[in-house]
Design an enzyme around this catalytic site. Structure first.
Site, PDB file in Angstrom:
ATOM      1  N   ASP A 417       0.873  -1.186   0.000  1.00  0.00           N
ATOM      2  CA  ASP A 417       0.000   0.000   0.000  1.00  0.00           C
ATOM      3  C   ASP A 417       0.903   1.228   0.000  1.00  0.00           C
ATOM      4  OD1 ASP A 417      -1.934   1.990   0.671  1.00  0.00           O
ATOM      5  OD2 ASP A 417      -3.138   0.472   1.692  1.00  0.00           O
ATOM      6  N   ARG A 419      -0.490   4.443   0.025  1.00  0.00           N
ATOM      7  CA  ARG A 419      -1.301   5.628   0.315  1.00  0.00           C
ATOM      8  C   ARG A 419      -0.751   6.400   1.497  1.00  0.00           C
ATOM      9  NH1 ARG A 419      -7.030   2.941   0.762  1.00  0.00           N
ATOM     10  NH2 ARG A 419      -5.705   1.166   1.251  1.00  0.00           N
TER      11      ARG A 419
HETATM   12  N1  GTP Z   1      -2.808  -2.135  -5.659  1.00  0.00           N
HETATM   13  C1  GTP Z   1      -4.021  -2.615  -5.364  1.00  0.00           C
HETATM   14  N2  GTP Z   1      -4.968  -1.715  -5.055  1.00  0.00           N
HETATM   15  C2  GTP Z   1      -6.180  -2.171  -4.731  1.00  0.00           C
HETATM   16  C3  GTP Z   1      -6.501  -3.540  -4.733  1.00  0.00           C
HETATM   17  N3  GTP Z   1      -7.801  -3.659  -4.348  1.00  0.00           N
HETATM   18  C4  GTP Z   1      -8.256  -2.387  -4.122  1.00  0.00           C
HETATM   19  N4  GTP Z   1      -7.303  -1.483  -4.365  1.00  0.00           N
HETATM   20  C5  GTP Z   1      -7.278  -0.023  -4.167  1.00  0.00           C
HETATM   21  O1  GTP Z   1      -7.345   0.214  -2.771  1.00  0.00           O
HETATM   22  C6  GTP Z   1      -8.038   1.422  -2.492  1.00  0.00           C
HETATM   23  C7  GTP Z   1      -9.218   1.103  -1.612  1.00  0.00           C
HETATM   24  O2  GTP Z   1      -8.713   0.514  -0.502  1.00  0.00           O
HETATM   25  P1  GTP Z   1      -9.370  -0.685   0.231  1.00  0.00           P
HETATM   26  O3  GTP Z   1      -8.252  -1.606   0.579  1.00  0.00           O
HETATM   27  O4  GTP Z   1     -10.536  -1.257  -0.558  1.00  0.00           O
HETATM   28  O5  GTP Z   1      -9.999  -0.045   1.509  1.00  0.00           O
HETATM   29  P2  GTP Z   1      -9.389   1.026   2.468  1.00  0.00           P
HETATM   30  O6  GTP Z   1      -9.569   2.351   1.807  1.00  0.00           O
HETATM   31  O7  GTP Z   1      -8.004   0.649   2.847  1.00  0.00           O
HETATM   32  O8  GTP Z   1     -10.283   0.857   3.740  1.00  0.00           O
HETATM   33  P3  GTP Z   1     -11.810   1.158   3.972  1.00  0.00           P
HETATM   34  O9  GTP Z   1     -11.885   2.557   4.412  1.00  0.00           O
HETATM   35  O10 GTP Z   1     -12.221   0.202   5.024  1.00  0.00           O
HETATM   36  O11 GTP Z   1     -12.529   0.929   2.665  1.00  0.00           O
HETATM   37  C8  GTP Z   1      -8.424   2.018  -3.801  1.00  0.00           C
HETATM   38  O12 GTP Z   1      -7.429   2.952  -4.146  1.00  0.00           O
HETATM   39  C9  GTP Z   1      -8.415   0.791  -4.728  1.00  0.00           C
HETATM   40  O13 GTP Z   1      -8.186   1.190  -6.077  1.00  0.00           O
HETATM   41  C10 GTP Z   1      -5.455  -4.469  -5.078  1.00  0.00           C
HETATM   42  O14 GTP Z   1      -5.645  -5.692  -5.092  1.00  0.00           O
HETATM   43  N5  GTP Z   1      -4.247  -3.947  -5.369  1.00  0.00           N
END
Ligand code: GTP
Ligand code: ZN
Length: 509
Positions: A417, A419
Site C-alpha cells: 500500500d 497511500r
Molecule cells: N494495488 C491494489 N490496489 C487495490 C486492490 N484492491 C483495491 N485497491 C485499491 O485500494 C483502495 C481502496 O482501498 P481498500 O483496501 O478497498 O480499503 P481502504 O480504503 O483501505 O479501507 P476502507 O476505508 O475500510 O474501505 C483504492 O485505491 C483501490 O483502487 C489491489 O488488489 N491492489
C-alpha cells in the site's frame, strides 16, 4: 569541462551581468555564453549522475542566469505597451533557467511564513514561472497537480497565450469556512494551503500592482448529485425526502463540494513521516527523474506543489456544523478506485462502501448533524491502475486466496500500500473537525493517522455484509486478518486459505 571552468565562466557571467545592466547591447552576448555554460554544465551533470557512486553535493552546481525583466510596476499605459513589446514570445525562448540559487541576483521570493495566522503576513503561494512571477516564486513545482503537464502541453502548442491571466470574476467560494485555529498550526496543516480558496482575493495587490501570478488551490461550489443506488435507499425507507438535503424520490442530493490541490510544506511533510527534510527533498528530486532541481538548490523555498492528484470533499448539510463539537459527524474517507467507483467492477468493495458512506453521511446531516465524504485521487492504493491490474492477473491466474492477497501486491510493487495516510488528516483540520462520531471505514491506517493527529474517532462502522460483492470476500477477509476493523470474526490463516475468489476461467469469457 570541469568544475573550475564552469565556476570561472559563471564568474565572468556575473561580471557581464553587471555590465549588461548599463549596456543593453551586451545582452545577446551574455545570452550566448549563458546558453553555452548551461549546456556544458548540463552535460557534465548528466555524466556525473551516470557514475555509480552517489553524486556529491558539488555535482548539483549548474551555471544559470536569472531572467532580467523590465521593472514590474506599471507606470503608464504607454509604458506598459512598450514593455509588452519587449517581452519574448515565451519566457523560455532565449534563456533556459535550469535552476536557481538563494541570494542569486534578481531572485526575490515573496514572503512565506507557513503557519502564520494573518494571511497577509503569511504570504501567498507563488509557483508560476510566468513572466513577472519567476523571480518571486516561493514554491517549487506547478499548479494543477498532475494536470500541470497538460498545461505545459497547451503552452507548447500555443493554445494558451503566454501572457494569459485568469479572470476570477464570480469564482469566489460558494460558502464561507473558517478560519480555524488549526489553519495557523504549522504541524496540523502541511499538505494544503489553508488560504488556497481565497488566494486571488487576499493577495490582489500582488496580482494587480506587482504583476505576480497567483492562483487558488482550493475551489468551493454547490451542486446536486444523483446516484442510482440512492433511489433504492429512498424506496426502502432508509433515506427520507426532506427537500433540503435529499431532494426527491430519485434520491437526488444537495451537496457542497470542495476541490483541493496539494501544496506541501516540506519540513512539515518530512516530520509527519519521521524523516529529515533533506532526505525527503533528495528522494523527491531523484524519483521524479530530476524534474525539480530546486528541491536541491533552493533550500530557502519550503513549499512544493507535487504533480499528484488532490482530493474532493462532499459535504451534506450545513458546512458550519462540521466544526461544531456539539453536533454529530459521520465521515467516509475514500481512496479512488475507478474500476469499481465508476464502472462497477465487483472485485472489491469500493463503490458499495462509497455509496454506504454517502447514505450514512446524508442520514447524519438529516438528523441535525453533518456528513462528509472525502474522495482522494490515490488510485489502486496510490500504486496506479497498471500495477492494480497486474495484481489482479496474478491473483486470478493463481488461486485467488485471501491468505495470499497482500503478498500479490507486494511481489509486484515492493509494498502492499502506498497511500501512507499520514497527510490525509490535514483536510479534517482544515474543515475544523475536532472529533468524528461515526467513521465509515475499516482501515486501521486511516484510523491511526486521524487519531495520531488528535482527532478522536468515537465509533467505527464496517461495510454491511449484504453490500459486499461475492468476489471481493477475498479482499475483505484478508484485510480484516491484516488488522482492518470488524465487528465480526477475524479468520485464522488456515481459514483464509479457504476464502477464494473467482478464478481466471470464470473471468475470461
Ligand atoms: N494495488 C491494489 N490496489 C487495490 C486492490 N484492491 C483495491 N485497491 C485499491 O485500494 C483502495 C481502496 O482501498 P481498500 O483496501 O478497498 O480499503 P481502504 O480504503 O483501505 O479501507 P476502507 O476505508 O475500510 O474501505 C483504492 O485505491 C483501490 O483502487 C489491489 O488488489 N491492489
Ligand atoms: Zn476497489
Amino acid at each position: 569541462m570541469n568544475e573550475d571552468t564552469i565556476s570561472l565562466l559563471t564568474q565572468i557571467l556575473s561580471k557581464l551581468e553587471t555590465i549588461e545592466k548599463e549596456n543593453k547591447a551586451l545582452a545577446s552576448t551574455v545570452d550566448l555564453i549563458t546558453g553555452r555554460v548551461n549546456a556544458l554544465a548540463g552535460v557534465k551533470a548528466v555524466r556525473d549522475a551516470a557514475k555509480t557512486t552517489p553524486a556529491p553535493p558539488k555535482t548539483h552546481t549548474v551555471a544559470v542566469r536569472t531572467v532580467t525583466e523590465p521593472e514590474a510596476h506599471p507606470a503608464s499605459p504607454t509604458e506598459e505597451a512598450s514593455k509588452e513589446a519587449q517581452r519574448p514570445a515565451t519566457p523560455a525562448t532565449s534563456r533556459i533557467i535550469l535552476t536557481t540559487y538563494p541570494g542569486q541576483s534578481g531572485i526575490d521570493p515573496i514572503i512565506m511564513n507557513w503557519g502564520e495566522k494573518d494571511p497577509v503576513k503569511r504570504g501567498p503561494v507563488v509557483v508560476s514561472r510566468a513572466f513577472g512571477t519567476v523571480r518571486r516564486r516561493n514554491a517549487i513545482g506547478a499548479h494543477g497537480g498532475s494536470y500541470s503537464i497538460y498545461h505545459a502541453l497547451a503552452m507548447a502548442i500555443k493554445e494558451i497565450k503566454v501572457d494569459h491571466r485568469p479572470d476570477f470574476t464570480n469564482t469566489e467560494p460558494a460558502v464561507n469556512i473558517g478560519p480555524f485555529p488549526q489553519w495557523s498550526d504549522p504541524k496540523k496543516i502541511v499538505a494544503m494551503d489553508p488560504f488556497g480558496h481565497l488566494a486571488p482575493w487576499l493577495y490582489k495587490d500582488y496580482i494587480d500592482k506587482e504583476n505576480v501570478e497567483i492562483r487558488p488551490t482550493i475551489a468551493i461550489t454547490k451542486a446536486h448529485m444523483r446516484l442510482p443506488e440512492l433511489e433504492n435507499s429512498v424506496k426502502e425507507g432508509r433515506l427520507k425526502v426532506d427537500g433540503k438535503i435529499c431532494l426527491n424520490e430519485f434520491g437526488e442530493l444537495a451537496v457542497t463540494k470542495f476541490a483541493v490541490e496539494p501544496v506541501w510544506y516540506l519540513p512539515g511533510v518530512a516530520e509527519r513521516f519521521g524523516i529529515d527534510e533533506g532526505t525527503l527533498r533528495r528522494s523527491l528530486f531523484e524519483h521524479t527523474g530530476g524534474s525539480f532541481p530546486e528541491l536541491i538548490t533552493r533550500g530557502d523555498i519550503k513549499l512544493f506543489m507535487p504533480p499528484i492528484g488532490g482530493l474532493t470533499v462532499y459535504c451534506f448539510g450545513d458546512v458550519s456544523k462540521l466544526s461544531d463539537p456539539n453536533v454529530r459527524l459521520a465521515l467516509r474517507v475514500h481512496d479512488e478506485c475507478n474500476g469499481s467507483d465508476v464502472f462497477g467492477s465487483d472485485i472489491c468493495t469500493c463503490r458499495p462502501y462509497l455509496i454506504f458512506g454517502v447514505e450514512e453521511a446524508v442520514k447524519e446531516a438529516q438528523n441535525g448533524g453533518s456528513g462528509v465524504v472525502i474522495y482522494f485521487r490515490k488510485e489502486g492504493r496510490a500504486l496506479g491502475e497498471v500495477t492494480k491490474y497486474l495484481v489482479y492477473n496474478a491473483r486470478k491466474r493463481g488461486v485467488d486466496r485471501a491468505s495470499e492477497y497482500f503478498k500479490r501486491t507486494e511481489n509486484i510493487a515492493g509494498v502492499k500500500d502506498m497511500r501512507f495516510q499520514a497527510l490525509m488528516p490535514d483536510i479534517l483540520h482544515w474543515l475544523g473537525i475536532t472529533k468524528i462520531d461515526r467513521m465509515l471505514s475499516m482501515s486501521n491506517m486511516k484510523h491511526d493517522a486521524i487519531v495520531e493527529q488528535g482527532i478522536p474517532i468515537l465509533e467505527r462502522v464496517p461495510i454491511p455484509d449484504e453490500m459486499i460483492p461475492a468476489d471481493s470476500r477475498v479482499e475483505i477477509d484478508a484485510k480484516i486478518h491484516a488488522g482492518y476493523f470488524t465487528t465480526g470474526k477475524t479468520m485464522s490463516m488456515d481459514e483464509l486459505a479457504n476464502v477464494k475468489g473467482r478464478g481466471w476461467d470464470d473471468v475470461d469469457h
